[in-house]
Design a protein around this motif. Structure first.
Motif, PDB file in Angstrom:
ATOM      1  N   PRO A 125     148.994  24.292   6.574  1.00 49.96           N
ATOM      2  CA  PRO A 125     149.826  25.020   6.415  1.00 49.96           C
ATOM      3  C   PRO A 125     150.171  26.234   7.066  1.00 49.96           C
ATOM      4  O   PRO A 125     149.306  26.939   7.826  1.00 49.96           O
ATOM      5  CB  PRO A 125     149.408  25.588   4.773  1.00 49.96           C
ATOM      6  N   SER A 126     151.551  26.426   7.633  1.00 43.19           N
ATOM      7  CA  SER A 126     151.650  27.782   8.221  1.00 43.19           C
ATOM      8  C   SER A 126     151.154  29.078   7.933  1.00 43.19           C
ATOM      9  O   SER A 126     150.686  29.562   8.839  1.00 43.19           O
ATOM     10  CB  SER A 126     153.356  27.969   8.344  1.00 43.19           C
ATOM     11  N   SER A 127     150.973  29.271   6.520  1.00 42.80           N
ATOM     12  CA  SER A 127     150.432  30.524   6.116  1.00 42.80           C
ATOM     13  C   SER A 127     148.937  30.513   6.739  1.00 42.80           C
ATOM     14  O   SER A 127     148.443  31.706   6.981  1.00 42.80           O
ATOM     15  CB  SER A 127     150.548  30.722   4.816  1.00 42.80           C
ATOM     16  N   LEU A 128     148.219  29.582   6.915  1.00 41.76           N
ATOM     17  CA  LEU A 128     146.749  29.448   6.982  1.00 41.76           C
ATOM     18  C   LEU A 128     146.807  29.655   8.556  1.00 41.76           C
ATOM     19  O   LEU A 128     145.934  30.154   9.132  1.00 41.76           O
ATOM     20  CB  LEU A 128     145.957  28.104   6.550  1.00 41.76           C
ATOM     21  N   LYS A 129     147.571  28.924   9.148  1.00 40.41           N
ATOM     22  CA  LYS A 129     147.563  29.016  10.705  1.00 40.41           C
ATOM     23  C   LYS A 129     147.911  30.714  11.177  1.00 40.41           C
ATOM     24  O   LYS A 129     147.092  31.041  12.095  1.00 40.41           O
ATOM     25  CB  LYS A 129     148.789  28.097  11.350  1.00 40.41           C
ATOM     26  N   ARG A 130     148.748  31.337  10.463  1.00 39.93           N
ATOM     27  CA  ARG A 130     148.831  32.694  10.881  1.00 39.93           C
ATOM     28  C   ARG A 130     147.840  33.440  10.523  1.00 39.93           C
ATOM     29  O   ARG A 130     147.193  34.336  11.231  1.00 39.93           O
ATOM     30  CB  ARG A 130     149.783  33.201   9.954  1.00 39.93           C
ATOM     31  N   VAL A 131     146.865  33.245   9.525  1.00 45.81           N
ATOM     32  CA  VAL A 131     145.611  33.884   9.122  1.00 45.81           C
ATOM     33  C   VAL A 131     144.692  33.560  10.368  1.00 45.81           C
ATOM     34  O   VAL A 131     143.791  34.391  10.578  1.00 45.81           O
ATOM     35  CB  VAL A 131     145.108  33.375   7.866  1.00 45.81           C
ATOM     36  N   LEU A 132     144.481  32.516  10.610  1.00 43.95           N
ATOM     37  CA  LEU A 132     143.583  31.911  11.899  1.00 43.95           C
ATOM     38  C   LEU A 132     143.833  32.487  13.349  1.00 43.95           C
ATOM     39  O   LEU A 132     143.027  33.025  13.882  1.00 43.95           O
ATOM     40  CB  LEU A 132     143.465  30.253  11.965  1.00 43.95           C
ATOM     41  N   LEU A 133     145.268  32.613  13.512  1.00 45.72           N
ATOM     42  CA  LEU A 133     145.566  33.125  14.643  1.00 45.72           C
ATOM     43  C   LEU A 133     145.132  34.713  14.662  1.00 45.72           C
ATOM     44  O   LEU A 133     145.027  35.479  15.738  1.00 45.72           O
ATOM     45  CB  LEU A 133     147.082  33.208  14.854  1.00 45.72           C
ATOM     46  N   SER A 134     145.566  35.276  13.467  1.00 42.03           N
ATOM     47  CA  SER A 134     145.272  36.765  13.233  1.00 42.03           C
ATOM     48  C   SER A 134     143.630  37.064  13.786  1.00 42.03           C
ATOM     49  O   SER A 134     143.206  38.023  13.905  1.00 42.03           O
ATOM     50  CB  SER A 134     145.696  37.084  12.032  1.00 42.03           C
ATOM     51  N   ARG A 135     143.051  36.212  13.043  1.00 40.51           N
ATOM     52  CA  ARG A 135     141.432  36.043  13.300  1.00 40.51           C
ATOM     53  C   ARG A 135     140.892  36.023  14.786  1.00 40.51           C
ATOM     54  O   ARG A 135     140.034  36.527  15.187  1.00 40.51           O
ATOM     55  CB  ARG A 135     140.720  35.508  12.253  1.00 40.51           C
ATOM     56  N   LEU A 136     141.618  35.095  15.656  1.00 42.10           N
ATOM     57  CA  LEU A 136     141.701  34.867  16.783  1.00 42.10           C
ATOM     58  C   LEU A 136     141.485  35.885  17.762  1.00 42.10           C
ATOM     59  O   LEU A 136     140.226  36.026  18.574  1.00 42.10           O
ATOM     60  CB  LEU A 136     142.838  33.850  17.214  1.00 42.10           C
ATOM     61  N   TRP A 137     141.998  37.023  17.670  1.00 43.41           N
ATOM     62  CA  TRP A 137     141.936  38.435  18.301  1.00 43.41           C
ATOM     63  C   TRP A 137     140.584  38.930  18.123  1.00 43.41           C
ATOM     64  O   TRP A 137     139.829  39.249  18.730  1.00 43.41           O
ATOM     65  CB  TRP A 137     143.061  39.270  17.996  1.00 43.41           C
ATOM     66  N   GLN A 138     140.147  39.225  16.620  1.00 42.66           N
ATOM     67  CA  GLN A 138     138.955  39.681  16.399  1.00 42.66           C
ATOM     68  C   GLN A 138     137.746  38.958  16.896  1.00 42.66           C
ATOM     69  O   GLN A 138     136.825  39.563  17.517  1.00 42.66           O
ATOM     70  CB  GLN A 138     138.759  39.898  14.984  1.00 42.66           C
ATOM     71  N   ILE A 139     137.686  37.588  16.845  1.00 44.17           N
ATOM     72  CA  ILE A 139     136.601  36.923  17.253  1.00 44.17           C
ATOM     73  C   ILE A 139     136.505  37.023  18.999  1.00 44.17           C
ATOM     74  O   ILE A 139     135.444  37.008  19.497  1.00 44.17           O
ATOM     75  CB  ILE A 139     136.809  35.132  17.012  1.00 44.17           C
ATOM     76  N   SER A 140     137.651  37.002  19.630  1.00 42.94           N
ATOM     77  CA  SER A 140     137.776  37.023  21.026  1.00 42.94           C
ATOM     78  C   SER A 140     137.354  38.332  21.285  1.00 42.94           C
ATOM     79  O   SER A 140     136.831  38.378  22.516  1.00 42.94           O
ATOM     80  CB  SER A 140     139.190  36.723  21.585  1.00 42.94           C
ATOM     81  N   LEU A 141     137.714  39.385  20.596  1.00 44.58           N
ATOM     82  CA  LEU A 141     137.223  40.927  21.124  1.00 44.58           C
ATOM     83  C   LEU A 141     135.785  40.976  20.901  1.00 44.58           C
ATOM     84  O   LEU A 141     135.234  41.315  21.859  1.00 44.58           O
ATOM     85  CB  LEU A 141     137.786  41.827  20.029  1.00 44.58           C
ATOM     86  N   GLU A 142     135.328  40.193  19.853  1.00 48.01           N
ATOM     87  CA  GLU A 142     133.787  40.334  19.745  1.00 48.01           C
ATOM     88  C   GLU A 142     132.857  39.698  21.295  1.00 48.01           C
ATOM     89  O   GLU A 142     132.214  40.278  21.722  1.00 48.01           O
ATOM     90  CB  GLU A 142     133.112  39.240  18.716  1.00 48.01           C
ATOM     91  N   ILE A 143     133.780  38.447  21.502  1.00 49.06           N
ATOM     92  CA  ILE A 143     133.164  37.745  22.945  1.00 49.06           C
ATOM     93  C   ILE A 143     133.320  38.758  24.053  1.00 49.06           C
ATOM     94  O   ILE A 143     132.345  38.819  24.851  1.00 49.06           O
ATOM     95  CB  ILE A 143     133.818  36.548  23.152  1.00 49.06           C
ATOM     96  N   LEU A 144     134.495  39.495  24.019  1.00 43.40           N
ATOM     97  CA  LEU A 144     134.877  40.390  25.242  1.00 43.40           C
ATOM     98  C   LEU A 144     133.786  41.648  25.314  1.00 43.40           C
ATOM     99  O   LEU A 144     133.641  42.042  26.279  1.00 43.40           O
ATOM    100  CB  LEU A 144     136.441  40.595  25.242  1.00 43.40           C
ATOM    101  N   ARG A 145     133.744  42.054  24.262  1.00 42.72           N
ATOM    102  CA  ARG A 145     132.809  43.183  24.022  1.00 42.72           C
ATOM    103  C   ARG A 145     131.328  42.838  24.503  1.00 42.72           C
ATOM    104  O   ARG A 145     130.687  43.397  24.998  1.00 42.72           O
ATOM    105  CB  ARG A 145     132.585  43.551  22.549  1.00 42.72           C
TER     106      ARG A 145
END
Length: 301
Positions: free
Chosen positions: A77-97
């Protein structure tokens, strides 16, 4: 009032099953080889410290578009995709840190591992990830020893020291004066502790010797929560009471370890340490800390 704040903070820290599931899906997405490469190509400092918002950066757009492309292959569902994409930055940020601290940091300069260990909160489990790296004998033993010391992996510290050549040990140990060794404070502590070397006659920093009290202060003021928790357990009740207040005051005043160039913990790490210090204080000490260091205390919440 402070008790209510701590209670609310603890309740907010507990992820729901839905949060855990969404986090695991996002982590799985970031584990894919092409996604990992795109995330690693992001310029962490440029995205965090130089220009905002991060979404405008070319490197991050590549990560975002590739994630959208992958998610579009599934009936989500589009709503779930938006949630996953919003979390993408937080997970990526952890990796970059992690990369910024362990790889870009010239003191450690450890290669990015093939995988990371994660918590249910969507944070890299640094201790378990360090344990995984230390088991890799292809990684330089000096780097593994530094990593073990910074994260207080005591069994690994002893094992690595036993397997280390005498010439290599000289990088970490001077039997006459530890001040002649240019190493991170916790690495220096463990190099002497592992040999049970007495250095009572030496004045090192604000402490008469490389004790657990010194190591606790060093870890807390640099924002190393793992080491802070480890050495807190080693202190007597009297030492705990004195050290908790002293550390909060030192952080509030910006009193950092003299050799802070060895490591570069982040503001959130420091906030986590302050929260740990406050949560282990008696109520009257919490009030004193709040009165004397109000801005430092408030930013944690």
């Amino acid at each position: 009032m402070l008790e209510e704040i701590f209670e609310k903070a603890n309740n907010l820290a507990l992820p729901s099953l839905q949060d855990i599931a969404l986090t695991e899906i996002t982590i799985s997405l970031c584990k894919q080889r092409d996604m990992k490469n795109l995330i690693r190509n992001c310029n962490y400092h440029k995205m965090i410290y130089k220009q905002f918002p991060f979404e405008v950066h070319k490197e991050w757009k590549s990560v975002h578009y590739r994630a959208v492309e992958k998610l579009s292959q599934f009936c989500i569902p589009s709503s779930l995709k938006r949630v996953l994409l919003s979390r993408l930055w937080q997970i990526s940020l952890e990796i970059l840190r992690w990369i910024d601290y362990h790889t870009e940091n010239l003191y450690l300069h450890i290669e990015v591992p093939k995988d990371f260990c994660w918590t249910n909160h969507g944070q890299i489990d640094r201790r378990k990830t360090a344990e995984m790296i230390i088991k890799d004998e292809y990684v330089c033993i000096k780097k593994r020893f530094k990593l073990a010391c910074i994260y207080c992996l005591e069994d690994d510290i002893h094992a690595l020291w036993e397997n280390m050549r005498r010439t290599t040990k000289k990088c970490f140990y001077n039997p006459k004066d530890p001040r002649q060794i240019d190493q991170h404070g916790l690495v220096l502590y463990w190099a002497y502790h592992v040999q049970e070397t007495p250095i009572d006659s030496i004045m090192y920093g604000d402490f008469d010797e490389l004790t657990e009290d010194y190591a606790f202060f060093y870890a807390a003021t640099e924002g190393n929560k793992i080491a802070t928790e480890y050495f807190f357990k080693k202190l007597s009740e009297e030492q705990k009471k004195e050290s908790l207040i002293r550390c909060v005051k030192a952080i509030d005043c910006g009193t950092l370890p003299s050799d802070e160039e060895f490591t570069n913990f982040f503001e959130q790490d420091s906030n986590d340490v302050i929260y740990f210090l406050l949560s282990n204080m008696h109520q009257e000490d919490q009030l004193k800390a709040f009165e004397n260091c109000s801005l430092t205390v408030l930013k944690v919440f």
